[in-house]
Structure formats: structure tokens, C-alpha cells
Design an enzyme around this catalytic site. Structure first.
Site, PDB file in Angstrom:
ATOM      1  N   ARG A 204       0.850  -1.204   0.000  1.00 16.41           N
ATOM      2  CA  ARG A 204       0.000   0.000   0.000  1.00 16.41           C
ATOM      3  C   ARG A 204       0.880   1.248   0.000  1.00 16.41           C
ATOM      4  NH1 ARG A 204       1.679   3.184   4.514  1.00 16.41           N
ATOM      5  NH2 ARG A 204       1.064   2.269   6.503  1.00 16.41           N
TER       6      ARG A 204
ATOM      7  N   GLU B 118      -7.032   7.364   7.676  1.00 15.02           N
ATOM      8  CA  GLU B 118      -5.924   8.131   8.264  1.00 15.02           C
ATOM      9  C   GLU B 118      -5.344   9.130   7.257  1.00 15.02           C
ATOM     10  OE1 GLU B 118      -3.016   5.939  10.496  1.00 15.02           O
ATOM     11  OE2 GLU B 118      -1.412   7.262   9.830  1.00 15.02           O
TER      12      GLU B 118
ATOM     13  N   ARG C 140      -5.393   5.861   0.555  1.00 15.89           N
ATOM     14  CA  ARG C 140      -4.471   4.740   0.695  1.00 15.89           C
ATOM     15  C   ARG C 140      -4.743   3.849  -0.514  1.00 15.89           C
ATOM     16  NH1 ARG C 140      -2.506   3.412   5.989  1.00 15.89           N
ATOM     17  NH2 ARG C 140      -1.733   5.382   6.815  1.00 15.89           N
TER      18      ARG C 140
ATOM     19  N   CYS D 206       0.835  10.894   9.452  1.00 15.36           N
ATOM     20  CA  CYS D 206       1.727  10.344  10.477  1.00 15.36           C
ATOM     21  C   CYS D 206       3.160  10.346   9.940  1.00 15.36           C
ATOM     22  CB  CYS D 206       1.295   8.913  10.812  1.00 15.36           C
ATOM     23  SG  CYS D 206       2.335   8.101  12.041  1.00 15.36           S
TER      24      CYS D 206
ATOM     25  N   THR E 264       5.481   8.365  10.352  1.00 14.89           N
ATOM     26  CA  THR E 264       5.991   7.031   9.990  1.00 14.89           C
ATOM     27  C   THR E 264       5.697   6.697   8.531  1.00 14.89           C
ATOM     28  OG1 THR E 264       3.941   5.894  10.581  1.00 14.89           O
ATOM     29  CG2 THR E 264       5.595   6.136  12.316  1.00 14.89           C
TER      30      THR E 264
ATOM     31  N   ARG F 115       4.109   0.539   2.432  1.00 12.95           N
ATOM     32  CA  ARG F 115       4.204  -0.590   3.365  1.00 12.95           C
ATOM     33  C   ARG F 115       3.893  -1.845   2.565  1.00 12.95           C
ATOM     34  NH1 ARG F 115       2.105  -3.828   7.745  1.00 12.95           N
ATOM     35  NH2 ARG F 115      -0.108  -3.429   7.347  1.00 12.95           N
TER      36      ARG F 115
ATOM     37  N   ARG G 133       3.544  -7.109  12.822  1.00 16.78           N
ATOM     38  CA  ARG G 133       2.233  -6.714  13.350  1.00 16.78           C
ATOM     39  C   ARG G 133       1.375  -7.963  13.521  1.00 16.78           C
ATOM     40  NH1 ARG G 133       0.546  -1.148   9.994  1.00 16.78           N
ATOM     41  NH2 ARG G 133       2.439  -0.013  10.500  1.00 16.78           N
TER      42      ARG G 133
ATOM     43  N   GLU H 112      -1.966  -3.259  12.628  1.00 13.43           N
ATOM     44  CA  GLU H 112      -1.358  -2.559  13.735  1.00 13.43           C
ATOM     45  C   GLU H 112      -2.154  -2.678  15.030  1.00 13.43           C
ATOM     46  OE1 GLU H 112      -1.387   1.561  12.828  1.00 13.43           O
ATOM     47  OE2 GLU H 112       0.694   1.675  13.474  1.00 13.43           O
TER      48      GLU H 112
END
Ligand code: ADP
Ligand code: ARG
Length: 357
Positions: A127, A226, A230, A272, A274, A281, A310, A315
């Protein structure tokens, strides 16, 4: 305002006295940093408190900080930069490093299935995140902006060609059964994430949120969870090459239609820290019963290859039936291609280790 300043001043103490807290926020939020930043705001009005509240409320955060708008990353760099350096191993934003230009590496892809017999890998997913130019991140979005963004994304996705063609399903009006099934099957984001909630990122939910997917659910786009978007490619088994090529195709098609925010130093912008940079990811759902028997050891072995472990539902979740989600940890300071390759090479090594154990 005085109340908010007090909360910021108390934050290092709250995190400091919680022995169970191991967040990056705890590690870097010193009273000195708070004093420097507590009276500052971005042009859109975001304060240090807006960035750190999720990590102060959820002391069990791994990271603990979000940027309400792009400017927060630089205005509050005294807290964001050390966290970025720590998370994205080897990338030195503090020292002036720039994230490299995008390189999806289509011409270089060579990831033969690391598990052709299907003994270990259950599924593979890659993703990336994208933010629409001209809009801040979740906490600063108005209800109308959510609606406008959803409309723009929906229109752009409607014309996708070939295998990518699908349908957009808004969360508003989706039955709870359908929603639950999509979540249980690992296609849809969960609802009510407490880390996002405390960051003020779930406002006006479910307005503007939704999921697009093709018929086979191998190409999906999450809208306004988020991140604004995505973009996801996934399928059963270990054929990373097919999964990654589909993602590239999807990203290229969507980028023809929507303008995304990218920063010279931070790469693609996300809510975020990260997820900045490549935003990639790449993960497998994998069963490695021998080397995952001791979970602490498993995390340590994975970390050697810059991999993150994870649980089965993503997560902050536990493993179900010994299935783990193993992915590349860092997303900045390397190219998209290298982020995927890092996951691939690490998984090849983990499978070798499992076979030797
Ligand atoms: P993100 O990918 O956005 O960082 P999560 O860790 O919450 O977020 O994962 C989102 C969903 O994707 C979860 O349902 C998770 O189980 C699923 N998922 C992640 N990797 C895989 C994979 N390789 N195969 C199947 N589902 C996956
Ligand atoms: N804020 C959460 C934490 O610190 C999530 C961090 C990374 N994950 C994410 N989805 N942005 O644990």
C-alpha cells in the site's frame, strides 16, 4: 489557551512516569522542547498539543505524534525530526537529508515468489498513501471538505481501466454486516481507532470515508481514513511481483487524475511521520511457527532486516493462529522500489531461518 499550554507542559512528566510507555514521543519530548514550541502555531492554527495529544492520551503508543497540516512538520521540527530520524533508520532529516525522488522501479522488478509451494505466505499486500493538494490532514478538515474530497476521488477512480476498474462504496449507508465482513477479510480499515480518535482525526465520521475496490478485491483505495488516499494492491499467496506491478499501475493511473502533495525533503506527505517519503508498506501475512515461538526474539530477528511485525488484523492487533503481518519498517530515505525490495529480501531470509530451525 492557558489550559492547552499546561497540558503541553505536563506531557513529558505524564509520559516519563508511565513505565509501560515506550513511545518515540516519550523519548524525545523533553521539557526543553515543550518550552520552545508551546507558544507556536502553524498558519492554519495547529499547536504542538494538536500534534502530541494522541501520544499523551494513549501512553502505549509506539510513536505518538501526528501532523495536523504539512507545515507542522517544519514548524515543530524540534519534535518531528528526531522522531523521523529514529523511525526511518538511516535517514537523517535533522542533518539536512532529503528524501530521494520517486522511483517505483518498474523496469527492475525481480521478486520471484519466496514461497512457491505456499507453505508460509498466506497473502501479500503493498500500500501507499497520498494526500490531495490544497487540503490539510484530518483534524483540520471541515465536513464540507470531506464531502468535496470524496467526490473528487470518486470521480477519478470511476474511470480506472482494465483490472483496476471497480466501484466506490461510501461508508455512509454501508450495512454493519458488510462493513464487518470487509474488515474481517482484511480489505477495509477498522472503525474508531483510539489513536486517530485522540488526534481528532475521526471527526464527522463516516462522512467522506469509503472504499473503492475492483471485482476481485485485489486493487483497493481507502478514502479519508488516516490519509486522504491509501492505494492498495493485495492477493493470496506470495507473488509480490504481481501485487507490486498492480500497485504501480494503479498509482500511475490515479496520479494522472489527481494532484498529490509532495515535499522536497519529506517526499509524499502523510498525517503520520511514519508514513512519509515513499509511504510504502509492503507486507506478507505469514506463518513461521518456529522462529515466531518466542515473540520478543521474532521481533529482534525481523528488526535485523528492518522489518516490522504486526498482528493478523494489522497494527495494534494480536496474532490469530500464528499468522503475522511482516512489512518494511522504514519508508523514508530510500526509493519505493528499495522499500519493497527490503521487505522481499527480509522475508526470503526469514523463510530460510525457519527452514533451518
Ligand atoms: P496499514 O496497512 O494501513 O498500515 P494496518 O496495519 O491497520 O494498516 O493494516 C490494514 C489492514 O490490512 C488490516 O486488516 C491488515 O490485516 C491487512 N493486511 C496487511 N497486510 C496484509 C497482507 N499481507 N495480507 C492480507 N491482509 C493484510
Ligand atoms: N499513533 C499510533 C502509535 O503511535 C500509530 C503510529 C503509526 N501507525 C499509523 N497508522 N500511523 O502507536
Amino acid at each position: 489557551m492557558a489550559d492547552v499550554v499546561k497540558k503541553m507542559e505536563e506531557a513529558p512528566g505524564i509520559l516519563g512516569k508511565d513505565d509501560k510507555s515506550h513511545s518515540l514521543l516519550k523519548k524525545y519530548l523533553t521539557p526543553d522542547v515543550v518550552n520552545k514550541l508551546k507558544n507556536t502555531k502553524t498558519k492554519m492554527g495547529a499547536s504542538l498539543w494538536d500534534c502530541i495529544q494522541s501520544g499523551v492520551i494513549n501512553t502505549d503508543s509506539g510513536v505518538g505524534i501526528y501532523a495536523p497540516d504539512a507545515e507542522s512538520y517544519t514548524t515543530f521540527s524540534e519534535i518531528f525530526y528526531p522522531i523521523i530520524n529514529d523511525y526511518h533508520i538511516g535517514f537523517d532529516i535533522k542533518g539536512g537529508a532529503k528524501h530521494p525522488p520517486m522511483d517505483l522501479g518498474l523496469d527492475k522488478i525481480n521478486f520471484p515468489n519466496p514461497d512457491p509451494e505456499g507453505k508460509y505466505i498466506i497473502s501479500t499486500r503493498v500500500r501507499c498513501g497520498r494526500s490531495l493538494q490544497g487540503y490539510p490532514f484530518n483534524p483540520l478538515l471541515t465536513e464540507q471538505q470531506y464531502k468535496d474530497m470524496e467526490g473528487k476521488v470518486k470521480d477519478a477512480l470511476n474511470g480506472l481501466p482494465g483490472e483496476l476498474a471497480g466501484t466506490y462504496y461510501p461508508l455512509t449507508g454501508m450495512s454493519k454486516d458488510t462493513q464487518k465482513q470487509l474488515i474481517d477479510d482484511h480489505f477495509l480499515f477498522k472503525e474508531g481507532d483510539r489513536f486517530l480518535e485522540a488526534a481528532n482525526a475521526n471527526r464527522f465520521w463516516p462522512t467522506g470515508r469509503g472504499i473503492y475496490h475492483n471485482k476481485d478485491k485485489t486493487f483497493l483505495v481507502w478514502v479519508n481514513e488516516e490519509d486522504h488516499l491509501r492505494i492498495i494492491s493485495m492477493q493470496k499467496g506470495g507473488d509480490l511481483m504481481a501485487v507490486y506491478k498492480r500497485l504501480i499501475q494503479g498509482v500511475n493511473e490515479i496520479e494522472k487524475k489527481l494532484p498529490f502533495s509532495r515535499d522536497e525533503r519529506l517526499g509524499y506527505l502523510t498525517f503520520c511521520p511514519t508514513n512519509l517519503g515513499t509511504t510504502i508498506r509492503a507486507s506478507v501475512h505469514i506463518k513461521l511457527p518456529k522462529i515466531s515461538k518466542n515473540l520478543d526474539e521474532f521481533h529482534k530477528i525481523a528488526a535485523k532486516y528492518n522489518l516490522q511485525v504486526r498482528g493478523t488484523s494489522g497494527e495494534h492487533s494480536e496474532s490469530i493462529g500464528g499468522v503475522y503481518d511482516v512489512s518494511n519498517k522504514r519508508r523514508m530515505g530510500l526509493t519505493e522500489f528499495d522499500a519493497v525490495k527490503e521487505m522481499y529480501e527480509g522475508i526470503v531470509e526469514l523463510i530460510k531461518l525457519e527452514e533451518k530451525s
